[in-house]
Each structure stands twice: as structure tokens, then as C-alpha cells.
Motif scaffolding. Structure first.
Motif, PDB file in Angstrom:
ATOM      1  N   LEU A   1     -33.070  24.436  31.681  1.00  0.00           N
ATOM      2  CA  LEU A   1     -32.684  25.050  30.415  1.00  0.00           C
ATOM      3  C   LEU A   1     -32.801  24.036  29.274  1.00  0.00           C
ATOM      4  O   LEU A   1     -33.248  24.383  28.175  1.00  0.00           O
ATOM      5  N   THR A  54     -36.382  23.668  27.891  1.00  0.00           N
ATOM      6  CA  THR A  54     -37.035  24.772  27.179  1.00  0.00           C
ATOM      7  C   THR A  54     -36.852  24.615  25.678  1.00  0.00           C
ATOM      8  O   THR A  54     -35.866  24.065  25.206  1.00  0.00           O
ATOM      9  N   ARG A  78     -36.633  29.232  22.177  1.00  0.00           N
ATOM     10  CA  ARG A  78     -35.982  30.482  22.582  1.00  0.00           C
ATOM     11  C   ARG A  78     -34.930  30.858  21.542  1.00  0.00           C
ATOM     12  O   ARG A  78     -34.391  30.003  20.851  1.00  0.00           O
ATOM     13  N   THR A 112     -31.249  31.817  20.083  1.00  0.00           N
ATOM     14  CA  THR A 112     -29.935  31.243  20.374  1.00  0.00           C
ATOM     15  C   THR A 112     -29.206  32.036  21.441  1.00  0.00           C
ATOM     16  O   THR A 112     -28.534  31.461  22.300  1.00  0.00           O
ATOM     17  N   GLY A 113     -29.340  33.349  21.410  1.00  0.00           N
ATOM     18  CA  GLY A 113     -28.685  34.196  22.409  1.00  0.00           C
ATOM     19  C   GLY A 113     -29.089  33.851  23.828  1.00  0.00           C
ATOM     20  O   GLY A 113     -28.292  33.959  24.762  1.00  0.00           O
ATOM     21  N   TYR A 114     -30.327  33.443  24.010  1.00  0.00           N
ATOM     22  CA  TYR A 114     -30.825  33.031  25.326  1.00  0.00           C
ATOM     23  C   TYR A 114     -30.017  31.837  25.843  1.00  0.00           C
ATOM     24  O   TYR A 114     -29.576  31.828  26.992  1.00  0.00           O
ATOM     25  N   TYR A 115     -29.826  30.851  24.985  1.00  0.00           N
ATOM     26  CA  TYR A 115     -29.090  29.650  25.385  1.00  0.00           C
ATOM     27  C   TYR A 115     -27.612  29.961  25.605  1.00  0.00           C
ATOM     28  O   TYR A 115     -26.993  29.442  26.531  1.00  0.00           O
ATOM     29  N   ALA A 171     -26.241  32.901  26.498  1.00  0.00           N
ATOM     30  CA  ALA A 171     -26.079  33.698  27.709  1.00  0.00           C
ATOM     31  C   ALA A 171     -26.226  32.832  28.957  1.00  0.00           C
ATOM     32  O   ALA A 171     -25.420  32.937  29.897  1.00  0.00           O
ATOM     33  N   HIS A 172     -27.227  31.982  28.972  1.00  0.00           N
ATOM     34  CA  HIS A 172     -27.432  31.152  30.150  1.00  0.00           C
ATOM     35  C   HIS A 172     -26.370  30.065  30.288  1.00  0.00           C
ATOM     36  O   HIS A 172     -25.993  29.697  31.405  1.00  0.00           O
TER      37      HIS A 172
END
Length: 81
Positions: A29, A32, A35, A37-40, A42-43
Motif C-alpha cells: 500500500l 502505490t 489513488r 484518498t478513499g482508497y488509502y 479504506a485499506h
């Protein structure tokens, strides 16, 4: 419910597996880019929750292992007496 040594080892194995896989996930992660912000977010939430689960399972596994050892030593003492 009485947990035996094999149950303790399964709990510890799952906890270790979670830690290993999610540490790898953290590294991937971090590597990467680009991407949303929501991607980071959520993960990161997934990682935190799964590491907390690993800590809980590890704690239960250690407690179960200690209980199994003390139970085994208590029954060995009865046999020798």
C-alpha cells in the motif's frame, strides 16, 4: 469451554498469518501512488482492524496455551502422587 493445546496453536497460527499478510499489505500500500484518498483510508481501516483481530487471537492463543500447560502439569502431578 476448555481449549486444548491444538486450539491454542491454531489461534496463534492464524494471528501470525494475519500479521505477516497485513505487514506485506502495508508495504504494498505504501508503494502505490495516484489513488484516491478513499482508497488509502479504506485499506488503512482494513489493516488496523485485521491487526487488532490478530492481537486478540494471539492473546487468546497464549492464554489457551498457558492453560493447557498448567492443566497438563496438574494432571501429571496427580498421576505421580
Amino acid at each position: 469451554m476448555k481449549l486444548e493445546r491444538k486450539h491454542a496453536l491454531v489461534l496463534l497460527g492464524i494471528a501470525i498469518w494475519n500479521v505477516v499478510t497485513y505487514v506485506t499489505f502495508i508495504k504494498n500500500l505504501a508503494a502505490t501512488e495516484g489513488r484516491p484518498t478513499g482508497y488509502y483510508v479504506a485499506h488503512t481501516v482494513l489493516i488496523v482492524v485485521n491487526l487488532l483481530i490478530a492481537a486478540l487471537l494471539g492473546t487468546w492463543g497464549v492464554r489457551a496455551l498457558k492453560a493447557a500447560r498448567s492443566s497438563a502439569s496438574a494432571s501429571a502431578g496427580k498421576v505421580n502422587a
